[in-house]
Scaffold this active site. Structure first.
Site, PDB file in Angstrom:
ATOM      1  N   GLU A 210       0.871  -1.177   0.000  1.00 45.72           N
ATOM      2  CA  GLU A 210       0.000   0.000   0.000  1.00 45.72           C
ATOM      3  C   GLU A 210       0.905   1.223   0.000  1.00 45.72           C
ATOM      4  OE1 GLU A 210      -3.079  -0.078  -0.516  1.00 45.72           O
ATOM      5  OE2 GLU A 210      -3.401  -2.230  -0.269  1.00 45.72           O
ATOM      6  N   CYS A 244      -1.683   9.689   2.143  1.00 40.68           N
ATOM      7  CA  CYS A 244      -1.343   9.125   0.832  1.00 40.68           C
ATOM      8  C   CYS A 244      -2.436   9.370  -0.195  1.00 40.68           C
ATOM      9  CB  CYS A 244      -1.054   7.632   0.959  1.00 40.68           C
ATOM     10  SG  CYS A 244      -2.421   6.694   1.698  1.00 40.68           S
TER      11      CYS A 244
END
Length: 470
Positions: A210, A244
């Site tokens: 991720e 993010c």
């Protein structure tokens, strides 16, 4: 004190006893994790404030409640998830039980990140527990207060024979990766992800990554500028831009930019007041090193700072900043910003903006703002990203019913809700054959003949659908 290899060997021995397999054990551990969150909320909020000056509102919303919601979602659905999935059969297997079984990998490693130091270690753990694995947890050493708290709380609430927290820095992580795991789940930067993959390759270990990337934000067509600015400012400066999935840059026409800038100023003042540095609702950059890197990027930019730009090293503070007159070669466009700096690129047509984004690496998220559904659909159908959200930012990752993950350079694999369970499960094909239809099965035995082959092909061939494309 146990070595890494001794810890892993102990967990593997535990896994071999099959203690993690029963539904009741998994539910008990998930319930204990829920109790950890509910009974220690004040301590969690305090630790997150020490690490990132994270406001309580943001800590509860993005860390505590996201974990609680995911735990409850898993508990509510786990019994159904664990049931064998029956699949279609043919004539030759008509009386057989043909299923997909979800089985745990074994001992998994979960490496968290510093920007959401609780959420990004516990959300994957929910999937690991739900799927029946043992787990080694490696929180980020950068968010020291949360790392310490996790190391204290996890052994108090979860089985110490099944789940272990390992603390330490980059060298400790490197040594940990020398050991064999059955799955590795990593959240963090692309550069570290490459070393994770290299370490996993030695043992042929499957990996979920991720990562992040430069999340584009399209703004084209007619817009409710006031609402657009509020949603953009919230998504960008939540956690002071250290997300993010925060909008990394805006693509719009010069006309839209000129209307957007005053709306952003208005939203910033409405959210944080006139003295932003003293506002308790704005966090801080995590370390002096990260602060210096952001200021270096801003200093090298050829763009013009039109909002913000103020900073204080001692407080690791950078004001919410907007930069215009930026192009694709600018210093702010070379890597993910991961801070409160927002470049605006002007491109006069939607197609030009789409073409620009499609020359870049695939992002973890992509946003499109427009009152025109055709524009939103055009962006959605002509770009690629891990996730997509129209007329807002970040909210797509808050639903446990949606998968969250990247594509290409922004990651591989996904999680949240059912997808966390799937990520930590091996999908095992299972055929439990009956003794019926042996006359049909006998056609496979030698001596071979064209007649037997014809019968077998008739019994096993998938039939073409009657539907047709007009």
């Amino acid at each position: 004190m146990e070595s890494h290899s001794e810890v892993i060997a102990r967990l593997r021995a535990t896994f071999c006893t099959k203690v993690t397999i029963p539904l009741q054990f998994r539910l008990t551990q998930l319930k204990a994790l829920l109790a950890l969150m509910e009974e220690n909320e004040a301590q969690i909020v305090e630790a997150l404030h020490k690490d990132l000056a994270k406001p309580k509102f943001e800590a509860v919303l993005s860390e505590i409640d996201m974990v609680r919601n995911d735990v409850c979602h898993a508990m509510n659905n786990l019994k159904t998830w664990m049931e064998p999935e029956y699949v279609a059969t043919n004539l030759a297997t008509k009386f057989d039980d043909c299923t997909i079984r979800r089985e745990p990998f074994g001992v998994v490693l979960i490496i968290g990140a510093w920007n959401y130091p609780l959420q990004l270690i516990l959300l994957p753990l929910i999937g690991a527990i739900a799927a029946g694995n043992c787990a080694v947890l490696k929180p980020s050493e950068i968010s020291q207060a949360t790392e310490k708290l996790l190391a204290e709380l996890i052994p108090k609430y979860l089985s110490q024979e099944c789940y272990v927290v390992v603390c330490g820095g980059a060298e400790d992580t490197k040594k940990l990766l020398e050991n064999q795991f059955d799955h590795i789940f990593y959240t963090g930067s692309q550069s570290v992800a490459r070393s994770i993959l290299q370490a996993a390759a030695v043992h042929l270990t499957p990996v979920t990554l991720e990562l992040g990337g430069k999340t584009p934000c399209f703004m084209y067509g007619r817009l409710d500028m006031k609402t657009t600015a509020k949603r953009l400012v919230w998504a960008k400066y939540f956690n002071l831009g250290q997300s993010c999935v925060a909008p990394d840059y805006v693509l719009c026409t010069a006309e839209t930019r000129d209307a957007l800038l005053p709306a952003i100023r208005e939203a910033l003042e409405a959210f944080y007041g006139t003295d932003l540095q003293r506002c308790p609702d704005l966090g801080r950059i995590v370390t002096d090193k990260h602060w210096s890197h952001l200021m270096d990027m801003l200093g090298k930019s050829k763009g013009k700072v039109v909002i913000g730009g103020e900073s204080t090293r001692e407080e690791k503070y950078i004001a919410p900043t907007v930069v215009v007159d930026v192009d694709g070669t600018d210093a702010l466009m070379q890597e993910e910003i991961f801070g409160p700096i927002l470049p605006i690129l002007t491109m006069e047509s939607l197609q030009e903006a789409i073409d620009f984004v499609n020359t870049k690496e695939k992002a973890l998220a992509l946003y499109a703002f427009s009152d025109d559904p055709k524009i939103v659909t055009t962006v959605l159908e002509n770009t690629c990203s891990g996730g997509f959200c129209a007329n807002d930012g970040i909210v797509h990752m808050t639903l446990p019913s949606l998968p969250f993950g990247g594509i290409g350079a922004s990651g591989m694999g996904c999680y949240h809700g059912r997808w966390s369970y799937e990520t930590f499960s091996h999908k095992r094909a299972s055929v439990l054959r009956s003794w019926a239809l042996e006359r049909v099965g006998a056609f496979r035995y030698p001596p071979y003949s064209d007649s037997n082959l014809s019968w077998l092909r008739w019994a096993t061939t998938t039939k073409k659908s009657s539907c047709s494309i007009m």
